[in-house]
Enzyme design. Structure first.
Site, PDB file in Angstrom:
ATOM      1  N   ASN A  78      99.639  86.641  36.338  1.00 36.61           N
ATOM      2  CA  ASN A  78      99.621  85.400  35.556  1.00 36.61           C
ATOM      3  C   ASN A  78     100.654  85.314  34.448  1.00 36.61           C
ATOM      4  O   ASN A  78     100.371  84.783  33.373  1.00 36.61           O
ATOM      5  CB  ASN A  78      98.196  85.155  35.024  1.00 36.61           C
ATOM      6  CG  ASN A  78      97.305  84.686  36.167  1.00 36.61           C
ATOM      7  OD1 ASN A  78      97.771  83.972  37.050  1.00 36.61           O
ATOM      8  ND2 ASN A  78      96.050  85.094  36.158  1.00 36.61           N
ATOM      9  N   GLY A 122      93.532  90.084  40.149  1.00 40.07           N
ATOM     10  CA  GLY A 122      93.669  91.541  40.123  1.00 40.07           C
ATOM     11  C   GLY A 122      93.151  92.174  41.411  1.00 40.07           C
ATOM     12  O   GLY A 122      93.791  93.049  41.993  1.00 40.07           O
ATOM     13  N   HIS A 149      84.546  83.925  38.842  1.00 36.80           N
ATOM     14  CA  HIS A 149      84.705  85.315  39.258  1.00 36.80           C
ATOM     15  C   HIS A 149      83.495  86.179  38.934  1.00 36.80           C
ATOM     16  O   HIS A 149      82.671  85.818  38.120  1.00 36.80           O
ATOM     17  CB  HIS A 149      85.925  85.925  38.559  1.00 36.80           C
ATOM     18  CG  HIS A 149      87.192  85.235  38.889  1.00 36.80           C
ATOM     19  ND1 HIS A 149      87.570  84.948  40.169  1.00 36.80           N
ATOM     20  CD2 HIS A 149      88.191  84.762  38.093  1.00 36.80           C
ATOM     21  CE1 HIS A 149      88.731  84.338  40.157  1.00 36.80           C
ATOM     22  NE2 HIS A 149      89.132  84.197  38.912  1.00 36.80           N
TER      23      HIS A 149
HETATM   24  N1  CTP Z   1      91.177  91.526  34.158  1.00 38.42           N
HETATM   25  C1  CTP Z   1      90.179  92.464  33.829  1.00 38.42           C
HETATM   26  N2  CTP Z   1      89.610  92.440  32.590  1.00 38.42           N
HETATM   27  C2  CTP Z   1      89.975  91.527  31.680  1.00 38.42           C
HETATM   28  C3  CTP Z   1      90.960  90.569  31.987  1.00 38.42           C
HETATM   29  C4  CTP Z   1      91.542  90.588  33.248  1.00 38.42           C
HETATM   30  O1  CTP Z   1      89.831  93.299  34.663  1.00 38.42           O
HETATM   31  N3  CTP Z   1      89.393  91.557  30.458  1.00 38.42           N
HETATM   32  C5  CTP Z   1      91.848  91.601  35.481  1.00 38.42           C
HETATM   33  C6  CTP Z   1      91.255  90.639  36.517  1.00 38.42           C
HETATM   34  O2  CTP Z   1      91.296  91.271  37.784  1.00 38.42           O
HETATM   35  C7  CTP Z   1      92.222  89.473  36.483  1.00 38.42           C
HETATM   36  C8  CTP Z   1      93.542  90.140  36.157  1.00 38.42           C
HETATM   37  O3  CTP Z   1      93.209  91.230  35.293  1.00 38.42           O
HETATM   38  O4  CTP Z   1      92.335  88.777  37.701  1.00 38.42           O
HETATM   39  C9  CTP Z   1      94.530  89.212  35.478  1.00 38.42           C
HETATM   40  O5  CTP Z   1      93.940  88.695  34.320  1.00 38.42           O
HETATM   41  P1  CTP Z   1      93.933  87.132  33.963  1.00 38.42           P
HETATM   42  O6  CTP Z   1      95.307  86.622  34.000  1.00 38.42           O
HETATM   43  O7  CTP Z   1      93.151  86.945  32.740  1.00 38.42           O
HETATM   44  O8  CTP Z   1      93.109  86.520  35.175  1.00 38.42           O
HETATM   45  P2  CTP Z   1      92.194  85.195  35.061  1.00 38.42           P
HETATM   46  O9  CTP Z   1      93.095  84.050  34.811  1.00 38.42           O
HETATM   47  O10 CTP Z   1      91.074  85.382  34.104  1.00 38.42           O
HETATM   48  O11 CTP Z   1      91.572  85.140  36.465  1.00 38.42           O
HETATM   49  P3  CTP Z   1      92.276  84.876  37.867  1.00 38.42           P
HETATM   50  O12 CTP Z   1      93.764  84.766  37.726  1.00 38.42           O
HETATM   51  O13 CTP Z   1      91.879  86.050  38.654  1.00 38.42           O
HETATM   52  O14 CTP Z   1      91.639  83.597  38.330  1.00 38.42           O
END
Ligand code: CTP
Length: 308
Positions: A121, A232, A282
């Protein structure tokens, strides 16, 4: 359906074991790779390619089947000719999640030393290099980031900020899940136009229409009921295809660390935790528990503490 890795996920492991004494289990890595290959092949599913579509084709959004979008000339011109992972294999890969657990980890050097680094992201690296590193070979970007971080690209400064971030990717892969939910293409078309207008070198990729269902299918068969795998988990699942050893950093979906100290949701902003109710899309804690089990068996290495 019974398969080679089913037993593995059936075991319950309590507590978090740290890196001490961790060793890769190459046999298990290859069993998991084979099992996952029955559901998806990351070489193919990582991106649709030019020959899959024509400009003007009408496509249904993957998770919103009533809504459609039309393949624009711009999108078509940015589709890769062949898979960006064609014939790729790597000795070690890092998958970097965005948890605040990375802050003060000092993991930057270790992450950058892997043969292939996957990031999620479009997370910022500048100012965090000691903890997260700088190398990026493959970076994901959910369309929602365009709204949340770049204000929908309505203003010139927002566009400039995005262009600056994309320039940092040089000619690595920018992976955009554009076809998932309605409205995705609106932002993605704007990003694509900026990439063309500013002649950015980044190599765009757009996951296949079946990827998310295939990933979900694999985990479901192993009794891990994840409706919407996170970026992730998608990255780990795909990486099994082309990485001999997978190292995960920045996965910690909990507001406190193992010693009870607060942990930010993201290492780079003040976004709040959203994943404890069933309202969010999620099931991060369940995913984490699964990754932890895989770590304990030597299928992957999950780093949740400081790097030494
Ligand atoms: N992640 C995690 N713990 C957190 C934040 C993120 O384990 N506190 C992992 C998740 O697998 C997540 C990835 O890091 O998909 C990338 O984080 P993020 O960009 O925050 O993902 P989100 O936008 O929250 O979710 P997604 O893109 O999966 O829809």
């Amino acid at each position: 359906m019974a398969n080679g890795s089913e037993k593995l996920f059936g075991n319950v492991l309590n507590g978090l074991d740290l890196g001490v004494g961790w060793k890769i289990n190459a046999t298990l890595v290859s069993i998991i790779r084979k099992d996952i290959l029955r559901y998806l092949d990351a070489e193919r599913d990582v991106s649709v390619i030019k020959s899959n579509f024509k400009p003007g084709d009408t496509i249904r959004y993957v998770l919103d089947r009533r809504r459609t979008f039309s393949v624009s000339q711009t999108l078509h011109s940015l589709l890769p000719e062949v898979s960006p992972l064609k014939n790729k294999t790597f000795k070690t890969c890092a998958v970097v999640g965005n948890s605040g657990i990375l802050l003060k980890s000092g993991c930057g050097k270790e992450i950058d030393n892997h043969s292939f680094v996957i990031r999620c992201n479009l997370a910022p690296l500048e100012g965090f290099a000691d903890d997260v590193g700088l190398r990026s070979d493959f970076t994901t970007m959910n369309p929602s980031v365009i709204q949340r971080v770049y204000g929908g690209l309505r203003e010139e400064t927002q566009q400039e900020n995005l262009i600056q971030r994309l320039r940092q990717l040089n000619d690595s892969v920018l992976w955009i899940p554009a076809f998932m939910v309605k409205g995705g293409m609106k932002h993605v078309d704007t990003v694509n136009e900026l990439i063309l207008k500013h002649k950015l070198k980044v190599r765009t990729a757009y996951p296949s229409l079946r990827l998310i269902h295939a990933v979900r299918g694999f985990w479901l068969t192993n009794k891990i009921n994840i409706k919407r795998p996170t970026t992730g988990l998608l990255m780990y699942t795909m990486a099994t295809r082309f990485c001999d050893e997978i190292y995960l950093y920045g996965f910690w979906p909990f507001p406190k660390d193992a010693s009870g100290n607060p942990v930010q949701y993201h290492y780079f902003d003040g976004l709040k935790y959203r994943y404890f109710s069933n309202a969010g899309p999620h099931r991060m804690p369940l995913e984490f528990q699964t990754l932890q089990r895989l770590h304990s068996k030597g299928a992957l290495k999950l780093t949740t503490s400081k790097c030494t």
